[in-house]
Motif scaffolding. Sequence first.
Motif, PDB file in Angstrom:
ATOM      1  N   ALA A   1       0.839  -1.204   0.000  1.00 32.17           N
ATOM      2  CA  ALA A   1       0.000   0.000   0.000  1.00 32.17           C
ATOM      3  C   ALA A   1       0.872   1.251   0.000  1.00 32.17           C
ATOM      4  N   ALA A   2       1.978   1.218   0.742  1.00 32.46           N
ATOM      5  CA  ALA A   2       2.897   2.360   0.778  1.00 32.46           C
ATOM      6  C   ALA A   2       3.458   2.641  -0.609  1.00 32.46           C
ATOM      7  N   ARG A   3       3.752   1.597  -1.362  1.00 29.76           N
ATOM      8  CA  ARG A   3       4.263   1.803  -2.722  1.00 29.76           C
ATOM      9  C   ARG A   3       3.191   2.423  -3.610  1.00 29.76           C
ATOM     10  N   ARG A   4       1.945   1.981  -3.454  1.00 34.26           N
ATOM     11  CA  ARG A   4       0.866   2.555  -4.272  1.00 34.26           C
ATOM     12  C   ARG A   4       0.584   4.009  -3.887  1.00 34.26           C
ATOM     13  N   LEU A   5       0.799   4.337  -2.618  1.00 37.64           N
ATOM     14  CA  LEU A   5       0.539   5.693  -2.130  1.00 37.64           C
ATOM     15  C   LEU A   5       1.675   6.660  -2.418  1.00 37.64           C
TER      16      LEU A   5
ATOM     17  N   TRP B   1      -7.310   5.536  -1.038  1.00 35.27           N
ATOM     18  CA  TRP B   1      -6.453   5.326  -2.212  1.00 35.27           C
ATOM     19  C   TRP B   1      -5.978   3.873  -2.276  1.00 35.27           C
ATOM     20  N   SER B   2      -5.589   3.333  -1.143  1.00 34.50           N
ATOM     21  CA  SER B   2      -5.126   1.945  -1.097  1.00 34.50           C
ATOM     22  C   SER B   2      -6.206   0.997  -1.596  1.00 34.50           C
TER      23      SER B   2
ATOM     24  N   ALA C   1     -11.319   8.641  -5.519  1.00 35.69           N
ATOM     25  CA  ALA C   1     -12.121   8.343  -6.708  1.00 35.69           C
ATOM     26  C   ALA C   1     -12.019   9.464  -7.732  1.00 35.69           C
ATOM     27  N   GLU C   2     -12.038  10.694  -7.242  1.00 34.03           N
ATOM     28  CA  GLU C   2     -11.911  11.855  -8.131  1.00 34.03           C
ATOM     29  C   GLU C   2     -10.596  11.805  -8.906  1.00 34.03           C
ATOM     30  N   LEU C   3      -9.504  11.523  -8.220  1.00 32.47           N
ATOM     31  CA  LEU C   3      -8.188  11.489  -8.861  1.00 32.47           C
ATOM     32  C   LEU C   3      -8.064  10.341  -9.847  1.00 32.47           C
ATOM     33  N   LEU C   4      -8.737   9.227  -9.545  1.00 30.00           N
ATOM     34  CA  LEU C   4      -8.645   8.031 -10.385  1.00 30.00           C
ATOM     35  C   LEU C   4      -9.722   7.976 -11.464  1.00 30.00           C
ATOM     36  N   GLY C   5     -10.650   8.937 -11.448  1.00 28.35           N
ATOM     37  CA  GLY C   5     -11.740   8.920 -12.417  1.00 28.35           C
ATOM     38  C   GLY C   5     -12.749   7.823 -12.168  1.00 28.35           C
ATOM     39  N   VAL C   6     -12.986   7.512 -10.897  1.00 31.97           N
ATOM     40  CA  VAL C   6     -13.891   6.432 -10.514  1.00 31.97           C
ATOM     41  C   VAL C   6     -15.202   7.028  -9.987  1.00 31.97           C
ATOM     42  N   PRO C   7     -16.367   6.599 -10.474  1.00 37.18           N
ATOM     43  CA  PRO C   7     -17.636   7.080  -9.909  1.00 37.18           C
ATOM     44  C   PRO C   7     -17.744   6.679  -8.430  1.00 37.18           C
ATOM     45  N   ALA C   8     -18.247   7.587  -7.599  1.00 39.25           N
ATOM     46  CA  ALA C   8     -18.347   7.306  -6.164  1.00 39.25           C
ATOM     47  C   ALA C   8     -19.665   7.793  -5.592  1.00 39.25           C
ATOM     48  N   VAL C   9     -20.285   6.945  -4.789  1.00 43.69           N
ATOM     49  CA  VAL C   9     -21.479   7.292  -4.018  1.00 43.69           C
ATOM     50  C   VAL C   9     -21.107   7.165  -2.547  1.00 43.69           C
ATOM     51  N   ILE C  10     -21.457   8.166  -1.760  1.00 43.60           N
ATOM     52  CA  ILE C  10     -21.122   8.145  -0.333  1.00 43.60           C
ATOM     53  C   ILE C  10     -22.393   8.290   0.488  1.00 43.60           C
ATOM     54  N   VAL C  11     -22.628   7.342   1.387  1.00 41.28           N
ATOM     55  CA  VAL C  11     -23.768   7.389   2.299  1.00 41.28           C
ATOM     56  C   VAL C  11     -23.301   8.055   3.592  1.00 41.28           C
ATOM     57  N   MET C  12     -23.921   9.189   3.923  1.00 43.74           N
ATOM     58  CA  MET C  12     -23.499   9.980   5.082  1.00 43.74           C
ATOM     59  C   MET C  12     -24.700  10.311   5.963  1.00 43.74           C
ATOM     60  N   PRO C  13     -24.485  10.458   7.276  1.00 44.84           N
ATOM     61  CA  PRO C  13     -25.595  10.853   8.141  1.00 44.84           C
ATOM     62  C   PRO C  13     -26.065  12.268   7.814  1.00 44.84           C
TER      63      PRO C  13
ATOM     64  N   GLU D   1     -12.124  -3.527   6.244  1.00 45.32           N
ATOM     65  CA  GLU D   1     -11.774  -3.681   4.834  1.00 45.32           C
ATOM     66  C   GLU D   1     -10.256  -3.842   4.752  1.00 45.32           C
ATOM     67  N   PRO D   2      -9.760  -5.008   4.349  1.00 45.94           N
ATOM     68  CA  PRO D   2      -8.314  -5.263   4.404  1.00 45.94           C
ATOM     69  C   PRO D   2      -7.441  -4.195   3.752  1.00 45.94           C
ATOM     70  N   MET D   3      -7.798  -3.760   2.537  1.00 45.19           N
ATOM     71  CA  MET D   3      -6.944  -2.795   1.852  1.00 45.19           C
ATOM     72  C   MET D   3      -7.062  -1.391   2.432  1.00 45.19           C
ATOM     73  N   VAL D   4      -8.171  -1.104   3.106  1.00 43.91           N
ATOM     74  CA  VAL D   4      -8.272   0.151   3.860  1.00 43.91           C
ATOM     75  C   VAL D   4      -7.326   0.103   5.061  1.00 43.91           C
ATOM     76  N   ILE D   5      -7.357  -0.997   5.805  1.00 44.87           N
ATOM     77  CA  ILE D   5      -6.446  -1.151   6.945  1.00 44.87           C
ATOM     78  C   ILE D   5      -4.998  -1.050   6.485  1.00 44.87           C
ATOM     79  N   ALA D   6      -4.681  -1.670   5.338  1.00 44.17           N
ATOM     80  CA  ALA D   6      -3.309  -1.620   4.821  1.00 44.17           C
ATOM     81  C   ALA D   6      -2.893  -0.183   4.541  1.00 44.17           C
ATOM     82  N   GLY D   7      -3.788   0.586   3.942  1.00 40.09           N
ATOM     83  CA  GLY D   7      -3.464   1.982   3.670  1.00 40.09           C
ATOM     84  C   GLY D   7      -3.250   2.783   4.937  1.00 40.09           C
ATOM     85  N   GLN D   8      -4.128   2.577   5.930  1.00 37.58           N
ATOM     86  CA  GLN D   8      -3.956   3.296   7.200  1.00 37.58           C
ATOM     87  C   GLN D   8      -2.642   2.888   7.879  1.00 37.58           C
ATOM     88  N   GLY D   9      -2.237   1.635   7.670  1.00 39.37           N
ATOM     89  CA  GLY D   9      -1.002   1.158   8.289  1.00 39.37           C
ATOM     90  C   GLY D   9       0.242   1.868   7.803  1.00 39.37           C
ATOM     91  N   THR D  10       0.166   2.527   6.637  1.00 41.33           N
ATOM     92  CA  THR D  10       1.336   3.269   6.169  1.00 41.33           C
ATOM     93  C   THR D  10       1.685   4.419   7.111  1.00 41.33           C
TER      94      THR D  10
END
Length: 327
Positions: A13-17, A59-60, A90-102, A152-161
């Motif tokens: 994840a650190a390499r991707r970031l 990002w991870s 998502a914005e940087l990668l050009g990926v559509p994103a929906v976010i559910v927020m309170p 979420e494994p890849m989220v945890i990996a990113g935070q671990g950086t």
Amino acid sequence: MSDAISIDDIRAAARRLEGHALRTPLLESALLNRAAGRRVLVKAECLQRTGSFKFRGGWSALTALPEDARRRGVIAYSSGNHAQGVAHAAELLGVPAVIVMPADAPALKLANTRAHGAEVVTYDRAGGESREAKGEAIASERGLTIVRPYDEPMVIAGQGTTGLEIAAQARDAGVTRADVLVCTGGGGLASGISLALEAEAPGLRVRTAEPSGFDDWKRSLAAGERLGNPSGATSICDAIVTPCPGELTWPILSRRAGPGLSVTDDEALAAVATAFLRLKIVVEPGGAVALAAALSRGDEIEGDAVIVVATGGNVDPPMFSRALARL
């Protein structure tokens, strides 16, 4: 349950970031040290892209997805910081994103998430509506990939950086043994940091920090089992008011974390003001509870130094004014 991720996942994840996330500073103030009675080193993740560590995990996770899944888009649910992290990735990668927020999320967090191009769908948190159920329904209907905030494994990996950076920066500062206090909701950041430190700086120990009334990690770690928070509790620390320890994060922290710490909302507000006064950084209440613990729970911390993660700085102006009024 075995650990969801390994140190190899965090290093990947650190390499991707690299070149995308900021290497945030480890700050120190002589006056802050004097107030705490020990060295206090503050990892300023409030200076990260989108104002919190959550960009790392977003990002991870998105860069680990297959290309066809990225084209279809992603959905996340969050009170605000994970929302912004995923939306910006998502914005940087050009990926559509929906976010559910309170619907009652801080206005700044709602506005920023929309500004990053995400579609925001609100839900009634106060009325007990389930963000998970709403997110899963939309994901199924539209074929979106869910990016969970901590289980979420890849989220945890990113935070671990963040932990990889802390290990290197602490060595440079001459600190090899210390508690690392982490503002904790579901436990994704604390889990990732604990795994990174286990490999890179075994003398550094993660300890969770939470607001009173939402101290499920503190109680769970003491009991040796996952415990939830009582219904009806409230806190200004909106970023970390999760119902109970995560399913993936609990096995990681139950074996690696020291005793949990908790602080009051007033102590968190005081820490917001102190961070601004002594370190010249803006921290939201939920991102300041670790610093609050370092300042107000010093008798529960051992050693001549403590490391604190200031996890986020997305605070509405009225709340920030309320904190500064204490000075």
